[in-house]
Design an enzyme around this catalytic site. Structure first.
Site, PDB file in Angstrom:
ATOM      1  N   GLY A  98       0.831  -1.203   0.000  1.00  0.00           N
ATOM      2  CA  GLY A  98       0.000   0.000   0.000  1.00  0.00           C
ATOM      3  C   GLY A  98       0.860   1.245   0.000  1.00  0.00           C
ATOM      4  O   GLY A  98       2.082   1.179   0.159  1.00  0.00           O
ATOM      5  N   CYS A 128       5.761  -5.177   1.619  1.00  0.00           N
ATOM      6  CA  CYS A 128       5.765  -3.743   1.337  1.00  0.00           C
ATOM      7  C   CYS A 128       5.263  -2.937   2.548  1.00  0.00           C
ATOM      8  O   CYS A 128       5.866  -2.982   3.603  1.00  0.00           O
ATOM      9  CB  CYS A 128       4.952  -3.458   0.081  1.00  0.00           C
ATOM     10  SG  CYS A 128       5.231  -1.814  -0.613  1.00  0.00           S
ATOM     11  N   LEU A 129       4.165  -2.216   2.398  1.00  0.00           N
ATOM     12  CA  LEU A 129       3.624  -1.465   3.531  1.00  0.00           C
ATOM     13  C   LEU A 129       3.269  -2.416   4.669  1.00  0.00           C
ATOM     14  O   LEU A 129       3.457  -2.087   5.847  1.00  0.00           O
ATOM     15  CB  LEU A 129       2.389  -0.675   3.103  1.00  0.00           C
ATOM     16  CG  LEU A 129       1.716   0.127   4.226  1.00  0.00           C
ATOM     17  CD1 LEU A 129       2.546   1.357   4.588  1.00  0.00           C
ATOM     18  CD2 LEU A 129       0.303   0.547   3.835  1.00  0.00           C
ATOM     19  N   GLN A 132       6.089  -2.969   6.985  1.00  0.00           N
ATOM     20  CA  GLN A 132       6.281  -1.882   7.935  1.00  0.00           C
ATOM     21  C   GLN A 132       5.238  -1.926   9.055  1.00  0.00           C
ATOM     22  O   GLN A 132       5.542  -1.642  10.218  1.00  0.00           O
ATOM     23  CB  GLN A 132       6.232  -0.550   7.188  1.00  0.00           C
ATOM     24  CG  GLN A 132       7.292  -0.415   6.104  1.00  0.00           C
ATOM     25  CD  GLN A 132       6.966   0.666   5.092  1.00  0.00           C
ATOM     26  OE1 GLN A 132       6.136   1.535   5.333  1.00  0.00           O
ATOM     27  NE2 GLN A 132       7.609   0.612   3.924  1.00  0.00           N
ATOM     28  N   GLY A 172       8.892   4.588   0.052  1.00  0.00           N
ATOM     29  CA  GLY A 172       9.643   5.719   0.566  1.00  0.00           C
ATOM     30  C   GLY A 172       9.891   5.655   2.062  1.00  0.00           C
ATOM     31  O   GLY A 172      10.552   6.527   2.611  1.00  0.00           O
ATOM     32  N   HIS A 212       8.271  -6.912  -3.481  1.00  0.00           N
ATOM     33  CA  HIS A 212       7.091  -7.617  -3.997  1.00  0.00           C
ATOM     34  C   HIS A 212       7.522  -8.960  -4.584  1.00  0.00           C
ATOM     35  O   HIS A 212       7.998  -9.012  -5.722  1.00  0.00           O
ATOM     36  CB  HIS A 212       6.396  -6.777  -5.079  1.00  0.00           C
ATOM     37  CG  HIS A 212       5.788  -5.515  -4.557  1.00  0.00           C
ATOM     38  ND1 HIS A 212       4.437  -5.331  -4.435  1.00  0.00           N
ATOM     39  CD2 HIS A 212       6.360  -4.371  -4.107  1.00  0.00           C
ATOM     40  CE1 HIS A 212       4.192  -4.123  -3.939  1.00  0.00           C
ATOM     41  NE2 HIS A 212       5.355  -3.524  -3.728  1.00  0.00           N
ATOM     42  N   GLU A 214       5.825 -11.500  -5.789  1.00  0.00           N
ATOM     43  CA  GLU A 214       5.066 -12.014  -6.932  1.00  0.00           C
ATOM     44  C   GLU A 214       4.945 -10.963  -8.035  1.00  0.00           C
ATOM     45  O   GLU A 214       4.086 -11.064  -8.900  1.00  0.00           O
ATOM     46  CB  GLU A 214       3.690 -12.472  -6.490  1.00  0.00           C
ATOM     47  CG  GLU A 214       2.645 -11.465  -6.029  1.00  0.00           C
ATOM     48  CD  GLU A 214       2.996 -10.029  -5.834  1.00  0.00           C
ATOM     49  OE1 GLU A 214       2.363  -9.208  -6.507  1.00  0.00           O
ATOM     50  OE2 GLU A 214       3.887  -9.687  -5.043  1.00  0.00           O
TER      51      GLU A 214
END
Length: 349
Positions: A98, A128-129, A132, A172, A212, A214
């Site tokens: 995300g 990804c997000l 975190q 980021g 990522h 996949e």
């Protein structure tokens, strides 16, 4: 200062537009689905009943849904980012990718923290997000990167094996692995900038990666992580994770290049060529080249090629004195033929 907000103003007297800082908005709320949605894979006759994965949509790509259905063949329930799933029954939890600042997703972090406390053996996988968010739920911290990692060629080292994979990324923010609490360990590291690329619990079935696995249109070198996750879901057992220490290469400022030494006409010209190409490569990387070669009639000793040249014999005695003087970060011995190799072996001994 890194990436900053900017505006292109055309025409004299044109007013500057109002600033819109995306880092202050809850971008996840803007892109997440608004109500739960369930998917079922196509089943062949005689196949066992599929496992059920609950996926928290923080900006989930459609390709992830296809991957779960067609590759992993699981029942998939996708829920909004702020959905309370802590009382529901499912076999594994997935936190998607995300946009934006992970600290904006307080509800997602709260539900994730609660289920980790109440169901410590539930397999969790996040990317990804989601990576975190899992770190924040565990008690770690995140930070805004100077530029972020973007593109499909980010090298990540698996700290279980030391193997490096090429990955797809677009983020980021990053996890501060120094803030990981007891019981957690880094799982992947970025070979370029040393930033964290994955974490895992040492005994619980919880892991996450920043990239990522996949990604389509690729690379898919790390798609096996989804298979590893499904195996954890099927076994419903804790694991004991061990990792290795990875030392990132240090930045070089000057390198000593051992030339080919004295040559006669028509003899071993390939060493002169390879040495000159090594010096050019160092210059492209903004690394100072220090050449040792007593032969003035070579390409590599041409004026303006190497940064510094020592016209002395390539022997351990002379090379040792130059090393003591210039203190290089490294030494190239493979571009000067047998003379340079013999000298390097003698130095090592």
């Amino acid at each position: 200062r890194g990436s900053t907000l900017g505006a292109v103003v055309v025409g004299k007297g044109t007013p500057t537009p109002a600033w819109d800082d995306p880092n202050l908005r809850n971008l996840v709320d803007e892109v997440s689905i608004k109500s739960p949605k369930s998917y079922e894979p196509q089943q062949e006759e005689g196949e066992p009943s599929p496992m059920t994965i609950l996926a928290v949509d923080c900006g989930m790509k459609y390709n992830m849904i296809r991957f779960f259905l067609h590759h992993l063949k699981v029942n998939l329930k996708v829920v909004p980012w702020d959905y309370d799933y802590t009382k529901e029954e499912f076999d594994g939890l997935f936190i998607s990718n995300g946009p934006g600042n992970p600290q904006q997703c307080e509800k997602t972090i709260g539900y994730l923290k609660k289920i980790m406390e109440e169901r410590p053996n539930l397999p969790i996988f996040a990317i990804c997000l989601g990576h975190q968010l899992l770190a924040l739920a565990a008690g770690a911290t995140t930070y805004k990167m100077k530029f972020g990692n973007r593109g499909v060629n980010q090298p990540c080292v698996d700290l279980r094996t030391g193997r490096c994979y090429i990955t797809s990324q677009n983020h980021g923010f990053a996890v501060d692995e120094a803030s990981l609490p007891a019981g957690w360990t880094p799982l992947f590291t970025n070979a370029n900038d040393g930033s964290n690329e994955g974490i895992a619990h040492k005994t619980r079935p919880w892991l996450s990666v920043q990239f990522h696995p996949e990604a389509c249109n690729g690379p898919v070198d790390t798609a096996f992580l989804f298979n590893d996750y499904l195996n954890m879901v099927k076994s419903q057992q804790c694991h004991f994770l061990s990792t290795i220490t990875y030392n990132h290469p240090q930045e070089l400022s000057r390198v000593l290049v051992l030339g080919s030494g004295g040559l006669t006409i028509g003899q071993a010209g390939e060493f002169d060529y390879s040495g000159s190409q090594a010096i050019k490569a160092l210059r492209e990387q903004h690394v100072q080249s220090i050449l040792i070669n007593p032969n003035v009639a070579t390409v590599q000793t041409s004026k303006g090629l190497a940064d510094h040249i020592y016209f002395v014999p390539i022997t351990p005695e002379f090379v040792t004195k130059i090393i003591e003087k210039v203190r290089p970060d490294g030494l190239f011995a493979a571009f000067g033929g047998q003379t340079a190799l013999n000298c390097a072996i003698a130095l090592a001994q």
